[in-house]
Design an enzyme around this catalytic site. Sequence first.
Site, PDB file in Angstrom:
ATOM      1  N   HIS A  95      43.371  13.573 -26.339  1.00 13.83           N
ATOM      2  CA  HIS A  95      43.198  14.397 -27.540  1.00 13.83           C
ATOM      3  C   HIS A  95      41.692  14.522 -27.809  1.00 13.83           C
ATOM      4  O   HIS A  95      41.158  13.911 -28.736  1.00 13.83           O
ATOM      5  CB  HIS A  95      43.955  13.771 -28.715  1.00 13.83           C
ATOM      6  CG  HIS A  95      44.133  14.682 -29.899  1.00 13.83           C
ATOM      7  ND1 HIS A  95      45.352  14.899 -30.503  1.00 13.83           N
ATOM      8  CD2 HIS A  95      43.237  15.425 -30.582  1.00 13.83           C
ATOM      9  CE1 HIS A  95      45.187  15.736 -31.527  1.00 13.83           C
ATOM     10  NE2 HIS A  95      43.915  16.067 -31.593  1.00 13.83           N
ATOM     11  N   GLU A 140      46.125  20.606 -26.867  1.00 18.63           N
ATOM     12  CA  GLU A 140      45.430  21.875 -27.094  1.00 18.63           C
ATOM     13  C   GLU A 140      44.318  22.174 -26.091  1.00 18.63           C
ATOM     14  O   GLU A 140      43.132  22.233 -26.454  1.00 18.63           O
ATOM     15  CB  GLU A 140      44.856  21.899 -28.519  1.00 18.63           C
ATOM     16  CG  GLU A 140      45.914  21.721 -29.579  1.00 18.63           C
ATOM     17  CD  GLU A 140      45.371  21.814 -30.993  1.00 18.63           C
ATOM     18  OE1 GLU A 140      44.142  21.780 -31.176  1.00 18.63           O
ATOM     19  OE2 GLU A 140      46.183  21.930 -31.927  1.00 18.63           O
ATOM     20  N   GLU A 348      52.409  19.469 -34.232  1.00 18.87           N
ATOM     21  CA  GLU A 348      51.457  19.440 -35.344  1.00 18.87           C
ATOM     22  C   GLU A 348      51.717  20.638 -36.229  1.00 18.87           C
ATOM     23  O   GLU A 348      51.900  21.754 -35.739  1.00 18.87           O
ATOM     24  CB  GLU A 348      49.994  19.558 -34.872  1.00 18.87           C
ATOM     25  CG  GLU A 348      49.387  18.334 -34.284  1.00 18.87           C
ATOM     26  CD  GLU A 348      47.892  18.535 -33.987  1.00 18.87           C
ATOM     27  OE1 GLU A 348      47.253  19.385 -34.645  1.00 18.87           O
ATOM     28  OE2 GLU A 348      47.384  17.842 -33.091  1.00 18.87           O
ATOM     29  N   GLU A 399      37.975  14.992 -39.369  1.00 22.93           N
ATOM     30  CA  GLU A 399      38.425  16.335 -38.999  1.00 22.93           C
ATOM     31  C   GLU A 399      37.364  17.036 -38.127  1.00 22.93           C
ATOM     32  O   GLU A 399      36.834  18.081 -38.457  1.00 22.93           O
ATOM     33  CB  GLU A 399      38.790  17.126 -40.260  1.00 22.93           C
ATOM     34  CG  GLU A 399      39.265  18.562 -40.055  1.00 22.93           C
ATOM     35  CD  GLU A 399      40.401  18.767 -39.065  1.00 22.93           C
ATOM     36  OE1 GLU A 399      41.188  17.834 -38.844  1.00 22.93           O
ATOM     37  OE2 GLU A 399      40.459  19.859 -38.494  1.00 22.93           O
TER      38      GLU A 399
HETATM   39  C1  GBH Z   1      44.499  20.634 -34.390  1.00 25.74           C
HETATM   40  O1  GBH Z   1      43.816  21.744 -33.881  1.00 25.74           O
HETATM   41  C2  GBH Z   1      43.981  19.375 -33.711  1.00 25.74           C
HETATM   42  O2  GBH Z   1      44.853  18.995 -32.647  1.00 25.74           O
HETATM   43  C3  GBH Z   1      43.845  18.216 -34.651  1.00 25.74           C
HETATM   44  O3  GBH Z   1      43.116  17.196 -34.036  1.00 25.74           O
HETATM   45  C4  GBH Z   1      43.183  18.701 -35.919  1.00 25.74           C
HETATM   46  O4  GBH Z   1      42.886  17.634 -36.788  1.00 25.74           O
HETATM   47  C5  GBH Z   1      44.132  19.668 -36.581  1.00 25.74           C
HETATM   48  O5  GBH Z   1      44.369  20.749 -35.739  1.00 25.74           O
HETATM   49  C6  GBH Z   1      43.639  20.255 -37.886  1.00 25.74           C
HETATM   50  O6  GBH Z   1      42.549  21.117 -37.671  1.00 25.74           O
HETATM   51  O7  GBH Z   1      36.434  26.576 -38.115  1.00 25.74           O
HETATM   52  O8  GBH Z   1      37.116  28.897 -37.948  1.00 25.74           O
HETATM   53  O9  GBH Z   1      36.082  27.792 -36.062  1.00 25.74           O
HETATM   54  C7  GBH Z   1      44.245  22.984 -34.420  1.00 25.74           C
HETATM   55  C8  GBH Z   1      43.377  24.108 -33.924  1.00 25.74           C
HETATM   56  C9  GBH Z   1      41.031  24.393 -33.842  1.00 25.74           C
HETATM   57  C10 GBH Z   1      42.283  25.215 -35.697  1.00 25.74           C
HETATM   58  C11 GBH Z   1      39.756  24.561 -34.627  1.00 25.74           C
HETATM   59  C12 GBH Z   1      41.003  25.405 -36.455  1.00 25.74           C
HETATM   60  C13 GBH Z   1      38.637  25.806 -36.285  1.00 25.74           C
HETATM   61  C14 GBH Z   1      38.510  27.238 -36.686  1.00 25.74           C
HETATM   62  N1  GBH Z   1      42.160  24.159 -34.719  1.00 25.74           N
HETATM   63  N2  GBH Z   1      39.902  25.660 -35.569  1.00 25.74           N
HETATM   64  S1  GBH Z   1      36.914  27.658 -37.224  1.00 25.74           S
END
Ligand code: GBH
Length: 446
Positions: A95, A140, A348, A399
Amino acid sequence: MSVDIRENLFPSDFAWGAATAAYQVEGGWKAHGKGPSIWDTFCHGKGRVFEDQNGDVACNSYELWEEDLRCVNYYNKVINDLLACNITPMVTLYHFDLPQALQDRGGWKWAGIAEVFDGYAAFCFRTFGDRVKLWLTLNEPYVCAKLGHEDGLFAPGVRDPGVSLYLAGHNMLRAHARAWHSYSALFRPEQKGLISLALNSDWAEPQDPSSPQDAAATERYMAFTFGWFASPVFMTGDYPATMRSRIEARSAGQGFPAARLPEFEEGEPRVLGTADFFALNHYTSRRVRAVSPSQTLGFKGDQEAEAEMDPSWPVCGTPWLAVVPYGLRKLLNYIKDACGNPAIYITENGFAQTGPVDLNDSQRSGFYRDTLLEVCKAIHEDGVDVRGYFAWSLLDNFEWADGFSVRFGLFHVDFTHPELTRTMYLSGREYAKIIMGNGFQSTAQS
Ligand code: GBH
């Protein structure tokens, strides 16, 4: 539409859970001989994470689980403790926290990483597989490839538009496939478990439903996000045709000697069919519109689509997370149709809080209720084979690039308190009621 209350229940063997990830909760960043991971390096550099925070301690689960834990015994203890509490572990092998020593050899861009990962996976199957029956190889791969190697927003912080992400993604698929084959050949006969990888996907709809250009852009968006990893594993054994043809044509136009999207080579372990169930991480939805073609090198140009929020969708936590409960039902149906009706675990799903802490988080409770009602409809009205649902996350945690400023927990963690005190949010109590009722019946009646 209202749903008959009797139908707002889940199958009797439905798996309920809450998810975490090592780097986000454990801390212990150099405990007992542990070498750094790419996230340790990334956070210790400046200007990459909210207020330069890091996961050195995080929730300190590494020590708080029990004071005297050691290395592998830490995980043995976690697994045994979970089983003793009648909780079935589903273990993710990777992860985001690649050992820095492997990054130094090229990380996910290094072809040899597939063998290394396979060896690591086999070690875990051998060590824990007597008790762990549900495995995820990678969490992911899209996020690791895109945010880690295209945008540089996640570790290892590489900004190399249009090239590195496809190579990293490819080696992740090669690594995953090897681990699946090893499990099948060497461990499954005795251990009888199941193994998959967790794929994240938004639900996407055309910005203008009457525009054929927006419809085509939406299909490209789903191909470049969902299909990039789902197609090789669940659909065809190769990347989506639209990815292949677009990247090939553009690479040639940009003067690359070969397409930037790698080929699955003859003689390599087969990738198609290397998942025993579908593991979905889902948070939000997007509206997609066509954009004018551009020769600029990068994933965005390859995709030729712009994803936006619908102004009518509420955004009350972290800015990327628009609340669209029906999107999950649509996406579950999309997976059912595209991937041959697989068994699906939602590994998730959750909702974040930012700013001043509100233990009485009724918005998050509402998010879980509305979302789970859509999952019910997918099961009962649409016949989607959903086997389980794991809330992200058990605890407020680190996060990633947002540091501790974004809280996804069912439990609040006071990161300013030396004991990192845990307190259940309202949403934690409400989620517990849903689990105890296996849906939306009052527990008194059951
Ligand atoms: C998951 O990713 C992860 O597996 C987990 O570790 C994480 O804590 C959880 O989500 C909550 O975020 O800031 O506009 O660039 C989910 C996919 C990837 C969605 C990063 C949000 C950032 C978007 N995430 N993304 S931005």
